[in-house]
Design an enzyme around this catalytic site. Sequence first.
Site, PDB file in Angstrom:
ATOM      1  N   TYR A  36       0.856  -1.181   0.000  1.00 27.37           N
ATOM      2  CA  TYR A  36       0.000   0.000   0.000  1.00 27.37           C
ATOM      3  C   TYR A  36       0.896   1.235   0.000  1.00 27.37           C
ATOM      4  O   TYR A  36       1.782   1.335   0.844  1.00 27.37           O
ATOM      5  CB  TYR A  36      -0.886   0.047   1.256  1.00 27.37           C
ATOM      6  CG  TYR A  36      -1.556  -1.258   1.611  1.00 27.37           C
ATOM      7  CD1 TYR A  36      -2.295  -1.968   0.670  1.00 27.37           C
ATOM      8  CD2 TYR A  36      -1.459  -1.784   2.901  1.00 27.37           C
ATOM      9  CE1 TYR A  36      -2.908  -3.157   0.996  1.00 27.37           C
ATOM     10  CE2 TYR A  36      -2.072  -2.967   3.239  1.00 27.37           C
ATOM     11  CZ  TYR A  36      -2.802  -3.664   2.287  1.00 27.37           C
ATOM     12  OH  TYR A  36      -3.407  -4.839   2.618  1.00 27.37           O
ATOM     13  N   ARG A  37       0.634   2.153  -0.891  1.00 25.48           N
ATOM     14  CA  ARG A  37       1.504   3.311  -0.940  1.00 25.48           C
ATOM     15  C   ARG A  37       1.389   4.109   0.366  1.00 25.48           C
ATOM     16  O   ARG A  37       0.347   4.101   1.030  1.00 25.48           O
ATOM     17  CB  ARG A  37       1.185   4.175  -2.148  1.00 25.48           C
ATOM     18  CG  ARG A  37      -0.089   4.971  -2.034  1.00 25.48           C
ATOM     19  CD  ARG A  37      -0.404   5.658  -3.350  1.00 25.48           C
ATOM     20  NE  ARG A  37      -1.503   6.612  -3.202  1.00 25.48           N
ATOM     21  CZ  ARG A  37      -2.194   7.090  -4.219  1.00 25.48           C
ATOM     22  NH1 ARG A  37      -1.910   6.686  -5.457  1.00 25.48           N
ATOM     23  NH2 ARG A  37      -3.168   7.963  -4.026  1.00 25.48           N
ATOM     24  N   TRP A  86      -4.714   2.139   2.293  1.00 31.16           N
ATOM     25  CA  TRP A  86      -5.259   0.802   2.021  1.00 31.16           C
ATOM     26  C   TRP A  86      -6.749   0.945   1.730  1.00 31.16           C
ATOM     27  O   TRP A  86      -7.492   1.590   2.444  1.00 31.16           O
ATOM     28  CB  TRP A  86      -4.990  -0.170   3.162  1.00 31.16           C
ATOM     29  CG  TRP A  86      -5.349   0.279   4.555  1.00 31.16           C
ATOM     30  CD1 TRP A  86      -6.486   0.893   4.968  1.00 31.16           C
ATOM     31  CD2 TRP A  86      -4.534   0.110   5.726  1.00 31.16           C
ATOM     32  NE1 TRP A  86      -6.454   1.121   6.309  1.00 31.16           N
ATOM     33  CE2 TRP A  86      -5.268   0.644   6.810  1.00 31.16           C
ATOM     34  CE3 TRP A  86      -3.278  -0.463   5.962  1.00 31.16           C
ATOM     35  CZ2 TRP A  86      -4.776   0.636   8.111  1.00 31.16           C
ATOM     36  CZ3 TRP A  86      -2.788  -0.456   7.255  1.00 31.16           C
ATOM     37  CH2 TRP A  86      -3.532   0.079   8.313  1.00 31.16           C
ATOM     38  N   ASP A  98      -1.318   7.736 -10.506  1.00 27.87           N
ATOM     39  CA  ASP A  98      -1.608   6.315 -10.318  1.00 27.87           C
ATOM     40  C   ASP A  98      -1.475   5.556 -11.636  1.00 27.87           C
ATOM     41  O   ASP A  98      -1.189   6.146 -12.683  1.00 27.87           O
ATOM     42  CB  ASP A  98      -3.015   6.148  -9.737  1.00 27.87           C
ATOM     43  CG  ASP A  98      -3.161   4.886  -8.901  1.00 27.87           C
ATOM     44  OD1 ASP A  98      -2.257   4.024  -8.950  1.00 27.87           O
ATOM     45  OD2 ASP A  98      -4.171   4.750  -8.198  1.00 27.87           O
TER      46      ASP A  98
END
Length: 498
Positions: free
Chosen positions: A185-186, A199, A294
């Site tokens: 998760y970034r 998340w 993204d």
Amino acid sequence: MRTLPPFPDLRAFLAWLAGQGDLAAIPDPVALRHRMTAVHARVLAAGGPVLRFDAPVRADGGVSAVPVITNLFGTRARVAAGLGLAPEGIPALGEFLAALRAPVPVEGMRDALGRWPMLKAALATRPKVVPRAPVQEEATPDLSFLPVPTHWPGDGGPLITWPVVVTRPRDSTAEAVARYNLGVYRAQVPGPDRLILRWLAHRGGAAHHRTWDRAGEPMPVAVVLGADPALLLSAALPLPETVSEMTFSGVLRGSRTRLVPARTVPLLVPADAEIVVEGWVHPGDTAPEGPFGDHTGYYNAVEPFPVMRVSAVTHRRDPLYLSTYTGRPPDEPSVIGEVFNDLALPLIRQQIPEVRDLWLPPAGCSYRIAVVAIDKRYPGQARRVMMALWGMLPQFSYTKMVVVVDGDVNPRDWDDIAWALATRMDPARDVMLIDRTPMDYLDFASPLEGLAGKIGIDATVKIGAETAREWGQVMALDPADAGFAADLVARRLPGLGG
């Protein structure tokens, strides 16, 4: 299943890649803000090597002492190597993953012995807890020493893009590793002692967070930076919910995962990682995250996500920082997605036997478009396959377009797909539209956030009740004539490649 040497940590993998001529050191000063991403994107698009930036330049002009590694999985061959395999070994691993979801009963002693490699691999998943670890050689109080890039001009700040986030549910103990979730998760870095963890609600980390939040208790979290390739890819694999990513990494690595108790949170963490960030997520503690570029090629909107308060950062004496970027394909996630596409094929065939091949075009954001080749036997079969795919795995619930072709069409060739659409599909008869179905909320084309339509296109030859017309005959050379031509051209015109 492994055919390559063991890679117990990131350094072992990098050393092996260097021996293959697949690692390039960059001694030039390169700015962490935008320029490192620009270099990475250019090298990835050319199929180039792993990059080690030895002089990352911070926003204040200072040079970080921590090298940055990028493009680790920028080619299919390196993704396969990270799984311990040559590219041709991917189908066998796919069969193993399918067997994990739906094991076939053993039939006698001979069958059991034939599956011994699988049984041995399963035994290797048991982790080993050690008292001391390379990742705890040194400790620092905050994140300020990390060379975290800012990737795109519109990004909201520095972003950690290869974190393996370790969580567990509230009703578990630190020793219950089988119940851990590992997710990539970034993580935004808004300050030296905080991370914002993005998340999504359907991910394992978010599910664990809800168990702690309902109890009104802070949740322990560990963020692993620079894990070994088996752990990195296990965290990204679509494993069955009953299979722990932490334990499954032992299957890929070919050896037990070495864990060590974290210093300030009740979790076990990978002993051989480069860096581990420890901390707590308190109930209701959120902050605006984003915007960030993204995989869709667009920036996400700013939204609230949980804040992790950093309690400790442990690391090796001379740590490496692993990074990547996400953007319009090609990027590393799209390359990894291509390999995972092939890993999923045995499972898909297990559930839908008529599927001959399936392609998720990377340009379609890795999962939003699927092209499926089938062995067609009866009218309506293409539509049944579309609906089966949409309902089979959570990942396919976000596939907005499914194109079904016959087995004589290469579903990975846009020219073949276009020919099938042009000659075997009638828009009024062969298009199926569904409204208000689940969709990735990052899809800005959706009329409603999280809900969108789906389209299925039947580009197969129509048979039986599907048509009232006699179908045409496909033109093809006699195999003997085609073989003669190939041999002649190879001998007389070698520059044409046969």
